[in-house]
Write a protein that holds these residues in place. Structure first.
Motif, PDB file in Angstrom:
ATOM      1  N   ALA A  12      32.512  43.651  38.585  1.00 58.70           N
ATOM      2  CA  ALA A  12      33.350  42.675  37.883  1.00 58.70           C
ATOM      3  C   ALA A  12      32.509  41.779  36.979  1.00 58.70           C
ATOM      4  CB  ALA A  12      34.125  41.830  38.892  1.00 58.70           C
ATOM      5  N   ARG A  75      45.685  34.835  30.418  1.00 56.45           N
ATOM      6  CA  ARG A  75      46.694  34.922  31.474  1.00 56.45           C
ATOM      7  C   ARG A  75      48.093  35.107  30.889  1.00 56.45           C
ATOM      8  NH1 ARG A  75      44.262  30.004  35.202  1.00 56.45           N
ATOM      9  NH2 ARG A  75      43.056  31.316  36.664  1.00 56.45           N
ATOM     10  N   ARG A  88      39.719  40.779  31.265  1.00 56.42           N
ATOM     11  CA  ARG A  88      40.771  40.775  32.300  1.00 56.42           C
ATOM     12  C   ARG A  88      40.218  40.508  33.692  1.00 56.42           C
ATOM     13  NH1 ARG A  88      44.312  39.318  29.360  1.00 56.42           N
ATOM     14  NH2 ARG A  88      45.819  39.694  31.032  1.00 56.42           N
ATOM     15  N   VAL A  89      38.932  40.222  33.806  1.00 62.82           N
ATOM     16  CA  VAL A  89      38.335  39.955  35.116  1.00 62.82           C
ATOM     17  C   VAL A  89      38.816  38.619  35.669  1.00 62.82           C
ATOM     18  CG1 VAL A  89      36.159  39.445  36.306  1.00 62.82           C
ATOM     19  CG2 VAL A  89      36.301  41.386  34.739  1.00 62.82           C
ATOM     20  N   ALA A  92      42.597  38.360  36.612  1.00 59.23           N
ATOM     21  CA  ALA A  92      42.856  39.117  37.832  1.00 59.23           C
ATOM     22  C   ALA A  92      42.339  38.413  39.082  1.00 59.23           C
ATOM     23  CB  ALA A  92      42.225  40.508  37.728  1.00 59.23           C
ATOM     24  N   ALA A  94      39.207  38.176  39.981  1.00 56.91           N
ATOM     25  CA  ALA A  94      38.084  38.905  40.576  1.00 56.91           C
ATOM     26  C   ALA A  94      36.845  38.042  40.734  1.00 56.91           C
ATOM     27  CB  ALA A  94      37.763  40.139  39.734  1.00 56.91           C
TER      28      ALA A  94
END
Length: 261
Positions: A12, A75, A88-89, A92, A94
């Motif tokens: 990630a 977001r 998109r880490v 999400a 992560a």
């Protein structure tokens, strides 16, 4: 900030830096250096490597900073692609978003340190530092407050100026010790293609940007895109065109330097 160092976390973290976008920095920096050598300059390997460190650290720092400062827009973005909408880490969940900011600051610090090392050995240290400072400042200001150029309709121009103008100029300056009109001519086409590419890859970001009040989204929304199914294709070919043109120029400069030798 406790972080478990396991494989998933590491993957990630690397993804957060979007390393696939680093190719352009290597190619365009190499283009500047190759044109200097083709013009008669001798290769200075240590300066070349330190200069590449400035470019790559700045570019990576920008990736981590962008994901931190654009988190709200990312977001809200329901139509991300592999080219837009961030890594998109963070959306999400992560990784802790603060890790992105800390990493960005560390990378910008590394870029500044490499620039200072260059200034201690390169001819014309003031010019070297000025170029490095311009790259670092514009890169940070792209998404970071207070300037936040991406929200003022100036993000594309700032990015094109750094990646396709300042980076090759930096590479040229480090090898030649001065600047020449030839490097200005060489960056015209890549700069235009970079600007167009940035507009193309930002089409899918319009809705998410609008949701968090970015004025830039208004400019994009007025454009001619209407088919979400084609966003990936448009973005891919715009990136490919830029990279191909920059590589073609790089190969031409290398060939010219070899013929001149």
């Amino acid at each position: 900030m406790a972080i478990a160092i396991d494989r998933r976390t590491l993957v990630a973290f690397v993804k957060l830096g979007r390393p696939h976008f680093l190719v352009g920095g290597f190619v365009l920096y190499g283009l500047g250096a190759a044109l200097a050598i083709a013009g008669g300059a001798a290769l200075a390997p240590v300066r070349y490597l330190l200069g590449q460190a400035v470019v790559t650290a700045t570019q990576l720092g920008t990736h981590y900073a962008n994901d931190f400062f654009d988190l709200a827009a990312d977001r809200a973005n329901a139509t991300p692609t592999r080219w837009s909408g961030g890594s998109r880490v963070l959306p999400a969940g992560a990784l802790d978003p603060r890790l992105a900011l800390v990493t960005a600051v560390a990378l910008y610090g590394a870029a500044a340190g490499a620039a200072l090392a260059l200034a201690a050995s390169a001819p014309g240290p003031a010019g070297v530092l000025a170029l490095a400072l311009a790259m670092i400042t514009l890169a940070w200001a792209y998404s970071a407050p207070p300037l936040r150029l991406c929200a003022r309709g100036l993000g594309e121009a700032a990015t094109a100026a750094v990646v396709t103008v300042l980076v090759p100029l930096f590479g040229y300056r480090l090898q030649a010790g001065a600047v020449s009109p030839v490097i200005g001519l060489a960056v015209v086409v890549p700069a235009a293609l970079q600007f167009a590419m940035l507009l193309a890859i930002e089409f899918p970001d319009a809705a998410g940007d609008a949701a968090v009040g970015l004025w830039q989204a208004w400019r994009v929304a007025r454009g001619g895109y209407r088919d979400p199914a084609r966003w990936e294709s448009v973005a891919f070919w715009s990136v490919a065109l830029l990279v191909a043109s920059a590589i073609a120029e790089l190969m031409g400069a290398i060939a010219s330097g070899g013929a001149g030798g």
